[in-house]
Motif scaffolding. Structure first.
Motif, PDB file in Angstrom:
ATOM      1  N   GLU A 229       0.818  -1.220   0.000  1.00 37.14           N
ATOM      2  CA  GLU A 229       0.000   0.000   0.000  1.00 37.14           C
ATOM      3  C   GLU A 229       0.846   1.262   0.000  1.00 37.14           C
ATOM      4  OE1 GLU A 229      -3.929   1.674   2.419  1.00 37.14           O
ATOM      5  OE2 GLU A 229      -2.970  -0.220   2.996  1.00 37.14           O
ATOM      6  N   ASP A 230       1.952   1.259   0.774  1.00 39.36           N
ATOM      7  CA  ASP A 230       2.811   2.443   0.857  1.00 39.36           C
ATOM      8  C   ASP A 230       3.445   2.772  -0.488  1.00 39.36           C
ATOM      9  OD1 ASP A 230       2.259   2.719   3.527  1.00 39.36           O
ATOM     10  OD2 ASP A 230       3.994   1.553   4.184  1.00 39.36           O
ATOM     11  N   LYS A 231       3.787   1.757  -1.250  1.00 40.25           N
ATOM     12  CA  LYS A 231       4.458   1.968  -2.533  1.00 40.25           C
ATOM     13  C   LYS A 231       3.488   2.312  -3.654  1.00 40.25           C
ATOM     14  CE  LYS A 231       8.342  -1.165  -1.589  1.00 40.25           C
ATOM     15  NZ  LYS A 231       9.017  -2.421  -2.019  1.00 40.25           N
ATOM     16  N   LEU A 232       2.227   1.881  -3.525  1.00 41.86           N
ATOM     17  CA  LEU A 232       1.299   2.003  -4.657  1.00 41.86           C
ATOM     18  C   LEU A 232       0.304   3.153  -4.541  1.00 41.86           C
ATOM     19  CD1 LEU A 232       0.244   0.778  -7.334  1.00 41.86           C
ATOM     20  CD2 LEU A 232      -1.320  -0.592  -5.961  1.00 41.86           C
ATOM     21  N   CYS A 233      -0.398   3.253  -3.428  1.00 41.62           N
ATOM     22  CA  CYS A 233      -1.553   4.154  -3.358  1.00 41.62           C
ATOM     23  C   CYS A 233      -1.193   5.618  -3.594  1.00 41.62           C
ATOM     24  CB  CYS A 233      -2.279   3.979  -2.027  1.00 41.62           C
ATOM     25  SG  CYS A 233      -3.345   2.506  -2.014  1.00 41.62           S
ATOM     26  N   ALA A 234      -0.067   6.078  -3.059  1.00 43.24           N
ATOM     27  CA  ALA A 234       0.317   7.477  -3.253  1.00 43.24           C
ATOM     28  C   ALA A 234       0.518   7.783  -4.729  1.00 43.24           C
ATOM     29  CB  ALA A 234       1.587   7.783  -2.460  1.00 43.24           C
ATOM     30  N   LYS A 235       1.123   6.849  -5.446  1.00 43.39           N
ATOM     31  CA  LYS A 235       1.366   7.059  -6.880  1.00 43.39           C
ATOM     32  C   LYS A 235       0.050   7.069  -7.662  1.00 43.39           C
ATOM     33  CE  LYS A 235       6.039   5.119  -6.965  1.00 43.39           C
ATOM     34  NZ  LYS A 235       6.687   6.419  -7.318  1.00 43.39           N
ATOM     35  N   LEU A 236      -0.873   6.158  -7.304  1.00 40.20           N
ATOM     36  CA  LEU A 236      -2.150   6.107  -8.022  1.00 40.20           C
ATOM     37  C   LEU A 236      -3.015   7.328  -7.722  1.00 40.20           C
ATOM     38  CD1 LEU A 236      -3.204   2.336  -7.783  1.00 40.20           C
ATOM     39  CD2 LEU A 236      -2.195   3.543  -9.726  1.00 40.20           C
ATOM     40  N   LEU A 237      -2.999   7.769  -6.456  1.00 41.25           N
ATOM     41  CA  LEU A 237      -3.811   8.931  -6.088  1.00 41.25           C
ATOM     42  C   LEU A 237      -3.312  10.217  -6.726  1.00 41.25           C
ATOM     43  CD1 LEU A 237      -4.479   8.074  -2.337  1.00 41.25           C
ATOM     44  CD2 LEU A 237      -6.163   8.138  -4.180  1.00 41.25           C
ATOM     45  N   ALA A 238      -2.071  10.214  -7.214  1.00 45.29           N
ATOM     46  CA  ALA A 238      -1.542  11.375  -7.921  1.00 45.29           C
ATOM     47  C   ALA A 238      -2.084  11.468  -9.347  1.00 45.29           C
ATOM     48  CB  ALA A 238      -0.013  11.318  -7.953  1.00 45.29           C
ATOM     49  N   LEU A 239      -2.710  10.382  -9.810  1.00 49.77           N
ATOM     50  CA  LEU A 239      -3.287  10.380 -11.156  1.00 49.77           C
ATOM     51  C   LEU A 239      -4.631  11.107 -11.154  1.00 49.77           C
ATOM     52  CD1 LEU A 239      -2.661   6.626 -12.138  1.00 49.77           C
ATOM     53  CD2 LEU A 239      -1.285   8.622 -12.806  1.00 49.77           C
ATOM     54  N   PRO A 240      -4.914  11.898 -12.190  1.00 53.43           N
ATOM     55  CA  PRO A 240      -6.202  12.606 -12.236  1.00 53.43           C
ATOM     56  C   PRO A 240      -7.401  11.678 -12.397  1.00 53.43           C
ATOM     57  CG  PRO A 240      -5.000  12.885 -14.292  1.00 53.43           C
ATOM     58  CD  PRO A 240      -4.052  12.230 -13.339  1.00 53.43           C
ATOM     59  N   VAL A 241      -7.156  10.427 -12.825  1.00 52.13           N
ATOM     60  CA  VAL A 241      -8.269   9.496 -13.065  1.00 52.13           C
ATOM     61  C   VAL A 241      -8.625   8.688 -11.827  1.00 52.13           C
ATOM     62  CG1 VAL A 241      -7.752   9.304 -15.525  1.00 52.13           C
ATOM     63  CG2 VAL A 241      -6.744   7.660 -13.920  1.00 52.13           C
ATOM     64  N   VAL A 242      -7.831   8.802 -10.746  1.00 54.18           N
ATOM     65  CA  VAL A 242      -8.053   7.991  -9.542  1.00 54.18           C
ATOM     66  C   VAL A 242      -8.467   8.884  -8.385  1.00 54.18           C
ATOM     67  CG1 VAL A 242      -6.987   6.455  -7.837  1.00 54.18           C
ATOM     68  CG2 VAL A 242      -6.437   6.195 -10.264  1.00 54.18           C
ATOM     69  N   SER A 243      -9.571   8.521  -7.724  1.00 55.83           N
ATOM     70  CA  SER A 243     -10.037   9.308  -6.575  1.00 55.83           C
ATOM     71  C   SER A 243      -9.844   8.580  -5.251  1.00 55.83           C
ATOM     72  CB  SER A 243     -11.517   9.663  -6.741  1.00 55.83           C
ATOM     73  OG  SER A 243     -12.310   8.495  -6.753  1.00 55.83           O
ATOM     74  N   GLN A 244      -9.655   7.248  -5.306  1.00 57.20           N
ATOM     75  CA  GLN A 244      -9.518   6.493  -4.059  1.00 57.20           C
ATOM     76  C   GLN A 244      -8.760   5.200  -4.316  1.00 57.20           C
ATOM     77  OE1 GLN A 244     -13.138   6.527  -1.812  1.00 57.20           O
ATOM     78  NE2 GLN A 244     -12.523   4.843  -0.473  1.00 57.20           N
ATOM     79  N   CYS A 245      -7.974   4.790  -3.332  1.00 59.95           N
ATOM     80  CA  CYS A 245      -7.209   3.537  -3.420  1.00 59.95           C
ATOM     81  C   CYS A 245      -7.378   2.802  -2.101  1.00 59.95           C
ATOM     82  CB  CYS A 245      -5.732   3.840  -3.700  1.00 59.95           C
ATOM     83  SG  CYS A 245      -4.656   2.369  -3.696  1.00 59.95           S
ATOM     84  N   ASP A 246      -8.079   1.672  -2.133  1.00 61.55           N
ATOM     85  CA  ASP A 246      -8.359   0.908  -0.914  1.00 61.55           C
ATOM     86  C   ASP A 246      -7.720  -0.466  -0.994  1.00 61.55           C
ATOM     87  OD1 ASP A 246     -10.138   2.831   0.363  1.00 61.55           O
ATOM     88  OD2 ASP A 246     -11.520   2.361  -1.266  1.00 61.55           O
ATOM     89  N   ALA A 247      -6.942  -0.790   0.020  1.00 59.46           N
ATOM     90  CA  ALA A 247      -6.348  -2.123   0.086  1.00 59.46           C
ATOM     91  C   ALA A 247      -7.386  -3.125   0.566  1.00 59.46           C
ATOM     92  CB  ALA A 247      -5.143  -2.120   1.015  1.00 59.46           C
ATOM     93  N   ILE A 248      -7.425  -4.281  -0.066  1.00 59.79           N
ATOM     94  CA  ILE A 248      -8.303  -5.371   0.358  1.00 59.79           C
ATOM     95  C   ILE A 248      -7.454  -6.322   1.186  1.00 59.79           C
ATOM     96  CG2 ILE A 248      -9.801  -7.255  -0.406  1.00 59.79           C
ATOM     97  CD1 ILE A 248     -10.241  -5.675  -2.999  1.00 59.79           C
ATOM     98  N   LYS A 249      -7.837  -6.547   2.424  1.00 59.99           N
ATOM     99  CA  LYS A 249      -6.951  -7.217   3.370  1.00 59.99           C
ATOM    100  C   LYS A 249      -6.842  -8.723   3.184  1.00 59.99           C
ATOM    101  CE  LYS A 249      -5.951  -3.352   5.317  1.00 59.99           C
ATOM    102  NZ  LYS A 249      -4.607  -2.745   5.038  1.00 59.99           N
TER     103      LYS A 249
END
Length: 223
Positions: A142-162
């Motif tokens: 999650e630390d490596k991925l979500c920040a990068k995806l949330l920086a994209l204009p097409v992504v509004s949320q990134c939720d990890a599925i446990k």
């Protein structure tokens, strides 16, 4: 019930102003020709259902309302019934009343859901199934991925599925912006971002809305 299937259909055809030839043709279409001269009381439930459809088809009506037409049928009978309904739907409007969502998926192109006697949903199935969520599986945490995806204009949320399969596979539910790029472009951008971050992409697919879940939500919530 003491009448044969053929006699029942001939009688109803006469009442409706149609000839016996049309009734005999319908018996063939609903696959009852071989049992046409047997008493209706000897018919199975599936055969009675098909005879009922033949009665409804008399005169080629432009509107048919069918209430749970596959209820109690075995898989083979169900598929045959679906084929009959698809056939009549080529030149008539068919309203199918059912609580079985598989029937809606198999037969319908539009769904209407009632809640407390009022229309709560009226939409094409293609639109109801549409989702702005992606299911992603990768080796990036999650630390490596979500920040990068949330920086994209097409992504509004990134939720990890446990419930990850292993410590090396991570699952995510990505929410896309409604007014962003097309779905294909958004998917491509998400995939590119994961690869450029050094990740391996194991899964990337649109999350499809389940009609049974939607039905339960409509029944439980006013909105």
């Amino acid at each position: 019930e003491h009448l044969s299937g053929r006699e029942v259909l001939h009688y109803l055809a006469k009442l409706k102003g149609h000839n016996k030839a049309q009734a005999d043709k319908l018996l063939e279409e609903v696959n009852l020709s071989a049992a046409a001269d047997r008493a209706v009381k000897t018919y199975s439930k599936g055969m009675r259902q098909r005879l009922g459809l033949a009665q409804a088809f008399l005169g080629e009506p432009k509107l048919l309302i069918l209430d749970e037409p596959t209820n109690g049928l075995d898989p083979t009978q169900t598929e045959h019934m679906r084929d009959l309904i698809r056939g009549i739907a080529q030149h008539a409007t068919v309203i199918l009343s059912t609580h079985i969502m598989q029937e809606v998926d198999a037969l319908c192109d539009r769904a209407l859901i009632l809640r407390n006697g009022k229309l709560a949903v009226d939409e094409k199935l293609s639109a109801l199934r549409h989702s702005n969520h992606l299911l992603v599986q990768t080796n990036l945490n999650e630390d490596k991925l979500c920040a990068k995806l949330l920086a994209l204009p097409v992504v509004s949320q990134c939720d990890a599925i446990k419930d990850a399969l292993s410590s090396h596979h991570f699952h995510y539910r990505i929410t896309l912006t409604e007014d962003g790029e097309s779905a294909a472009q958004a998917n491509a951008l998400v995939a590119k971002t994961i690869i450029e971050a050094g990740g391996e992409l194991y899964q990337l697919e649109t999350e499809h809305r389940d009609l049974e879940t939607l039905f339960r939500e409509v029944k439980q919530h006013a909105a």
